[in-house]
Design a protein around this motif. Structure first.
Motif, PDB file in Angstrom:
ATOM      1  N   ASN A 151       0.813  -1.216   0.000  1.00 21.56           N
ATOM      2  CA  ASN A 151       0.000   0.000   0.000  1.00 21.56           C
ATOM      3  C   ASN A 151       0.845   1.265   0.000  1.00 21.56           C
ATOM      4  N   THR A 152       2.153   1.094  -0.233  1.00 23.46           N
ATOM      5  CA  THR A 152       3.071   2.228  -0.302  1.00 23.46           C
ATOM      6  C   THR A 152       3.769   2.212  -1.659  1.00 23.46           C
ATOM      7  N   GLU A 153       3.774   3.348  -2.330  1.00 24.20           N
ATOM      8  CA  GLU A 153       4.414   3.450  -3.645  1.00 24.20           C
ATOM      9  C   GLU A 153       5.481   4.531  -3.594  1.00 24.20           C
ATOM     10  N   TRP A 154       6.619   4.270  -4.239  1.00 28.27           N
ATOM     11  CA  TRP A 154       7.709   5.241  -4.302  1.00 28.27           C
ATOM     12  C   TRP A 154       7.878   5.711  -5.740  1.00 28.27           C
ATOM     13  N   GLN A 155       7.847   7.015  -5.947  1.00 26.97           N
ATOM     14  CA  GLN A 155       8.059   7.595  -7.268  1.00 26.97           C
ATOM     15  C   GLN A 155       9.272   8.509  -7.199  1.00 26.97           C
TER      16      GLN A 155
ATOM     17  N   ASP B 163      -1.490   5.390   7.879  1.00 25.32           N
ATOM     18  CA  ASP B 163      -0.628   6.467   7.389  1.00 25.32           C
ATOM     19  C   ASP B 163      -1.445   7.701   7.042  1.00 25.32           C
ATOM     20  N   VAL B 164      -2.546   7.493   6.321  1.00 30.29           N
ATOM     21  CA  VAL B 164      -3.388   8.619   5.907  1.00 30.29           C
ATOM     22  C   VAL B 164      -3.952   9.329   7.131  1.00 30.29           C
ATOM     23  N   THR B 165      -4.401   8.553   8.111  1.00 31.27           N
ATOM     24  CA  THR B 165      -4.945   9.146   9.334  1.00 31.27           C
ATOM     25  C   THR B 165      -3.876   9.931  10.086  1.00 31.27           C
TER      26      THR B 165
END
Length: 280
Positions: free
Chosen positions: A84-88, A243-245
């Motif tokens: 659920n974590t993406e790195w760009q 994380d969002v919270t």
């Protein structure tokens, strides 16, 4: 768990394999699991096939239904967090073309309704003048005219009254002299103009008084489902509800130090005058 950006994509396939294996070891069918978790069989199939990244809540429901042992459950939940974590990274974005990144942001903005921006050191593209946009990507080689045009085109989303925007900028973000003085004054006038839109709240945090906080990054919240966090070399895209919270909580904390409305406009006018004041 150690954070390894290069493992984030692989973790999605690892998660799919782990969940599929756990179901088979439990001797259950996809139809049985879907019914127990109040999901469709298609959703379970897509999760196990790696076509759909499940939320942490989805994974917790599946593990509970299958009666997974605590050590195995902890390992699979760790995979779910990575999935659920993406790195760009900036270099990959530049190789693909920054205009492609603008298209991705436009699609995300189209499906979101509530936006929160915490701007620590720079003004975001939605609020920028053409001159500021151009200066913000001046270090990128090649012709960036298409990227600039797309950034400015995205600003139309601010006029969609079905969406709401809250921008919190530090004084540093507002006053950092990315442009010559007169152009910076025009940029501050742009902030004041946008702040008057009925669906926009724009606040600034002045560097005065006591602020017992320690913000580290610029970040953006899209509804309650996604957060993007800017770093010096790229951006993290976070979908885990924890994380969002956490970032929503941080935003609310910073928001209480910001000045909005007429107080904000007064500060912007004061800072704009500093840029236009003749030098002695």
């Amino acid at each position: 768990m150690t954070f390894e950006p290069e493992r984030l994509g692989q973790s999605r396939s690892d998660l799919a394999e782990a969940l599929r294996g756990q179901r088979k070891r439990a001797g259950k069918t996809q139809t049985w699991l879907a019914r127990r978790c109040n999901m469709s069989q298609t959703k379970v199939s897509n999760i196990e096939g790696g076509k759909l990244t499940p939320s942490i809540v989805d994974v917790e429901l599946i593990l509970e239904a299958l009666g997974a042992d605590s050590p195995i459950a902890a390992e699979i939940l760790s995979l779910a967090r990575s999935a659920n974590t993406e790195w760009q990274d900036h270099w990959s974005s530049r190789r693909r073309g920054l205009d492609k990144k603008q298209n991705e942001l436009a699609r995300l903005e189209a499906v979101s309704t509530e936006f929160r921006f915490f701007l620590l050191s720079m003004i975001t593209g939605l609020l920028a003048t053409p001159e500021y946009v151009r200066a913000s990507i001046a270090d990128v080689p090649g012709d960036q005219s298409k990227t600039i045009a797309k950034k400015l085109e995205r600003q139309q989303v601010l006029y969609d009254d079905s969406k709401s925007f809250t921008f919190v900028l530090t004084e540093q973000a507002v006053r950092w002299p990315l442009l010559p003085p007169m152009a910076m004054a025009m940029q501050l006038d742009r902030l004041a103009s946008v702040s008057r839109l009925p669906n926009v709240r724009l606040g600034v945090i002045p560097l005065s008084g006591h602020i017992p906080e320690r913000p580290l990054n610029t970040f953006t919240l899209y509804d309650r489902r996604l957060a993007t966090v800017e770093t010096g070399t790229g951006a993290l895209i976070l979908r885990d509800h924890r994380d969002v919270t956490a970032y929503r909580t941080d935003f609310e904390s910073y928001e209480q130090y910001a000045l909005f409305g007429e107080d904000c406009l007064a500060l912007l006018a004061e800072w704009s005058m500093i840029f236009t004041r003749p030098r002695q």
